[in-house]
Design an enzyme around this catalytic site. Structure first.
Site, PDB file in Angstrom:
ATOM      1  N   LYS A   1       0.594  24.930  34.604  1.00  0.00           N
ATOM      2  CA  LYS A   1       0.895  24.467  33.863  1.00  0.00           C
ATOM      3  C   LYS A   1      -0.082  23.642  33.122  1.00  0.00           C
ATOM      4  CE  LYS A   1       5.432  24.196  35.973  1.00  0.00           C
ATOM      5  NZ  LYS A   1       5.712  25.262  35.477  1.00  0.00           N
TER       6      LYS A   1
ATOM      7  N   ASP B   1       7.079  14.372  41.388  1.00  0.00           N
ATOM      8  CA  ASP B   1       6.873  16.000  40.726  1.00  0.00           C
ATOM      9  C   ASP B   1       5.818  15.732  39.440  1.00  0.00           C
ATOM     10  OD1 ASP B   1       6.546  19.046  39.820  1.00  0.00           O
ATOM     11  OD2 ASP B   1       7.761  19.134  41.365  1.00  0.00           O
TER      12      ASP B   1
ATOM     13  N   TRP C   1      14.061  22.314  39.545  1.00  0.00           N
ATOM     14  CA  TRP C   1      12.590  21.755  41.040  1.00  0.00           C
ATOM     15  C   TRP C   1      13.772  20.684  41.595  1.00  0.00           C
ATOM     16  CZ3 TRP C   1      10.915  26.557  41.223  1.00  0.00           C
ATOM     17  CH2 TRP C   1      10.413  26.930  39.990  1.00  0.00           C
TER      18      TRP C   1
END
Length: 360
Positions: free
Chosen positions: A195, A171, A101
């Site tokens: 999540k 993030d 990511w």
């Protein structure tokens, strides 16, 4: 009804109490005669929902008054573009690459300016977090970017990188609200909620106010300009109303659990159960350096692809779902987010012991 233990990395397990409350309110939210799904985002009733959600998140994370909280769409991946569009004044940014990511965010930022990779753990398949105590920060960098917890590889930062005065962007999609964070260490914290917070479709951005300006890159879409969203209190267009409503319920659930200090203790206990077993197992082994282990995502392998597949299949038959590792790394992964009860981890470890005995 048979609820499984869902170890998915996201969309992921939600608190059962929250799901039951939402079910009770599905047709008639608090006597208004309609579902939140049907409600105008301009109504006073929805205003109360989003304002309460923000207030509860601020309380949980101790967010200072000079930070805005935005409830947006497009997932974390859309912020890969929004961040450089809003912040790349000098057209330079520094990225630390600790997994897929961060790498994708870096690649997206390269569309808008010069991106320097100042540290990476790619040399060892992202199984550790690089030393960030003395980074080669670029003098003209607009910001430094990290992915705080790496869902695929199971690593997590335990110290804030030394950015030498540069703005730090993080993030936190897969670790948010699992433990306390000092918001003031960051210029921007953002996270896709699917999540550890709510259903897919919402991304929450916590942004220091001085970073929200009209001075954005030419061509920045109106919707990706943070000031557009901040000035409209996340209501510039129709937001993901139902997703925000569920997030708000999760925030209230977290407060009832005792807040983030209590969650950290609970998460450490759950993770210890699994890591302690992996550390003594002769069949299974963890893939991450101990000092950098995530509390949320625990990857492990047997070393034999066929045996891994057998484990995943047999675990599923026992009501232990979504243990297959990410397609890019294989093996197994147990995501043990806030809503995963300790009993789920205990059942997983008991099954792993049994499987090891049967497959020596």
């Amino acid at each position: 009804m048979a609820r499984v233990y869902n170890f998915s990395a996201g969309p992921a397990v939600l608190p059962e109490e929250v799901l039951k409350e939402a079910a009770d309110e599905m047709l008639d939210y608090r006597g208004c005669g309609m579902s939140v799904m049907e409600m105008s985002h301009r109504s006073q009733m929805f205003a109360d929902i989003i304002e309460t959600a923000e207030a509860d998140l601020r309380e949980l994370m101790n967010i200072p008054d000079n930070y805005k909280v935005l409830f947006l769409q497009g997932g974390a991946s859309q912020q890969f573009s929004a961040i450089p569009m809003n912040l790349m004044k000098n057209k330079v940014a520094d990225y630390i690459i600790t997994g897929q990511w961060a790498k994708k965010a870096c690649q997206e930022a390269q569309r808008y300016g010069k991106v320097n990779i100042i540290a990476s753990s790619e040399d060892k398949t992202y199984t550790y977090i690089p030393d960030c105590s003395d980074l080669p920060i670029s003098e003209d960098a607009d910001y430094v970017y990290v992915c705080w917890n790496n869902t695929i590889y199971g690593t997590k930062y335990n110290k804030v990188p030394n950015t030498k005065g540069k703005i730090l962007i993080a993030d936190m999609s897969s670790s948010i609200l699992s433990e306390p964070v000092n918001v003031e260490d960051f210029g921007v914290i953002y996270f896709g909620v699917q999540k550890n917070v709510g259903p897919a479709g919402v991304v929450i951005c916590i942004i220091r106010e001085d970073l929200i300006t009209d001075d954005v890159l030419p061509g920045t879409p109106t919707m990706l300009k943070w000031k557009t969203q901040a000035d409209a209190n996340s209501l510039y267009n129709t937001p993901p109303c139902y997703g925000i409503y569920i997030c708000g319920k999760v925030f209230q659930w977290l407060k009832k659990q005792g807040g983030l200090e209590a969650m950290k203790q609970r998460n450490e206990e759950k993770a210890k159960l699994l890591y302690d077993f992996l550390d003594q197992s002769e069949l299974f082994k963890g893939t991450v350096e101990k000092k950098d282990r995530s509390l949320m995502n625990v990857p492990f392998v047997t070393g034999d692809k066929d045996l891994d597949a057998k484990f995943v299949a047999e675990a599923k038959a026992e009501g232990l779902e979504n243990l297959k590792g990410h397609r890019t790394v294989g093996g197994m992964r147990a995501s043990i987010y806030n809503a995963m009860p300790k009993a789920g981890v205990e059942k997983l470890v008991a099954f792993m012991k049994k499987f090891e005995e049967e497959n020596k």
